[in-house]
Design a protein around this motif. Structure first.
Motif, PDB file in Angstrom:
ATOM      1  N   HIS A 190     -47.684  -8.758  -2.307  1.00 14.31           N
ATOM      2  CA  HIS A 190     -48.873  -9.790  -3.321  1.00 14.31           C
ATOM      3  C   HIS A 190     -49.788  -8.712  -3.899  1.00 14.31           C
ATOM      4  N   ASN A 191     -49.934  -9.163  -4.704  1.00 15.55           N
ATOM      5  CA  ASN A 191     -50.180  -8.069  -5.975  1.00 15.55           C
ATOM      6  C   ASN A 191     -52.810  -8.975  -6.928  1.00 15.55           C
ATOM      7  N   PHE A 192     -52.974  -7.896  -6.629  1.00 14.85           N
ATOM      8  CA  PHE A 192     -54.048  -7.960  -7.314  1.00 14.85           C
ATOM      9  C   PHE A 192     -54.063  -7.083  -8.959  1.00 14.85           C
ATOM     10  N   GLY A 193     -55.161  -8.238  -9.626  1.00 13.48           N
ATOM     11  CA  GLY A 193     -54.845  -7.219 -10.628  1.00 13.48           C
ATOM     12  C   GLY A 193     -57.177  -7.822 -11.048  1.00 13.48           C
ATOM     13  N   GLN A 194     -57.200  -7.997 -12.606  1.00 13.52           N
ATOM     14  CA  GLN A 194     -58.162  -8.399 -13.098  1.00 13.52           C
ATOM     15  C   GLN A 194     -58.272  -9.481 -13.059  1.00 13.52           C
ATOM     16  N   LEU A 232     -50.637  -5.477  -1.601  1.00 13.37           N
ATOM     17  CA  LEU A 232     -50.516  -5.654  -0.622  1.00 13.37           C
ATOM     18  C   LEU A 232     -48.837  -5.750   0.181  1.00 13.37           C
ATOM     19  N   PHE A 233     -48.486  -5.113   0.381  1.00 11.33           N
ATOM     20  CA  PHE A 233     -47.523  -5.045   1.263  1.00 11.33           C
ATOM     21  C   PHE A 233     -46.905  -5.313   2.342  1.00 11.33           C
ATOM     22  N   ASP A 234     -45.802  -5.978   3.074  1.00 11.26           N
ATOM     23  CA  ASP A 234     -45.655  -6.468   4.069  1.00 11.26           C
ATOM     24  C   ASP A 234     -43.799  -6.211   4.289  1.00 11.26           C
ATOM     25  N   PRO A 235     -44.653  -4.639   4.955  1.00 12.39           N
ATOM     26  CA  PRO A 235     -43.001  -4.756   5.404  1.00 12.39           C
ATOM     27  C   PRO A 235     -41.905  -5.189   6.200  1.00 12.39           C
ATOM     28  N   LEU A 266     -51.996  -1.081  -1.431  1.00 12.95           N
ATOM     29  CA  LEU A 266     -51.744   0.362  -2.551  1.00 12.95           C
ATOM     30  C   LEU A 266     -52.281   0.629  -3.743  1.00 12.95           C
ATOM     31  N   ALA A 267     -52.669   1.473  -3.807  1.00 13.66           N
ATOM     32  CA  ALA A 267     -53.701   1.328  -5.099  1.00 13.66           C
ATOM     33  C   ALA A 267     -52.384   1.921  -5.815  1.00 13.66           C
ATOM     34  N   THR A 268     -52.602   1.447  -7.194  1.00 15.82           N
ATOM     35  CA  THR A 268     -51.549   1.947  -7.967  1.00 15.82           C
ATOM     36  C   THR A 268     -52.273   2.550  -9.479  1.00 15.82           C
TER      37      THR A 268
END
Length: 176
Positions: free
Chosen positions: A144-148, A135-138, A127-129
């Motif tokens: 799981h989030n990714f940032g700087q 990254l989402f596990d249904p 998911l690009a926001t």
């Protein structure tokens, strides 16, 4: 909504009256042949049997999130679930049950404006926001989030600006 006839090499406007003023940003076809559309007015589908557009209203489910109607992206992972990237979070619509679920920042999503989604072969969603990448596990309903701090230079991703190549590498468009 336009129809294109490949044999005749001709396009025509379809369903102008029932589909007026709906800006469509994405579309997916399900196993029943319905064409689901992400629009500025919400989730719709084209029913060829009755030759009309059916609008699915999410407002009764999420009255506090009227802007949930502005949908940017759609993904269909299995035959009866459509994932919605919207102005107000990640939505899950169960087509057979006619029910919605909404995932937001308070549920672990990195940012509520989901501009682009990409499903993986194992059923997860990238998911690009406006605030980074999740990254989402249904199955587990976990993010799981990714940032700087993870090497993501740009955390603002544009609408519908992603691509996955044949090797599985993901490209996302942003400000930098």
């Amino acid at each position: 909504l336009f129809n294109y006839n490949c044999r005749l090499d001709a396009a025509s406007l379809a369903l102008q009256k029932s589909y007026k003023s709906h800006a469509t940003s994405d579309a997916v076809r399900d196993e029943k042949g319905r064409l689901w559309m992400a629009t500025d007015k919400g989730l719709c589908y084209y029913d060829a049997q009755v030759d009309s557009i059916i609008r699915i209203d999410v407002a009764p489910t999420f009255p506090q999130h009227q802007k949930m109607r502005m949908i940017f992206d759609l993904e269909m992972i299995n035959r009866d679930e459509i994932w919605l990237g919207s102005m107000r979070g990640l939505g899950r619509y169960h087509t057979e049950e006619n029910t919605f679920s909404l995932y937001r920042e308070e549920d672990g999503l990195v940012g509520n404006q989901v501009h682009y989604m990409l499903s993986t072969s194992d059923g997860k969603l990238w998911l690009a926001t406006r605030k980074g990448l999740s990254l989402f596990d249904p199955e587990t309903e976990r993010f799981h989030n990714f940032g700087q701090e993870d090497g993501i230079v740009n955390t603002f991703f544009h609408r519908r600006s992603g691509y996955q190549d044949s090797a599985g590498k993901i490209y996302l468009g942003g400000d930098q």
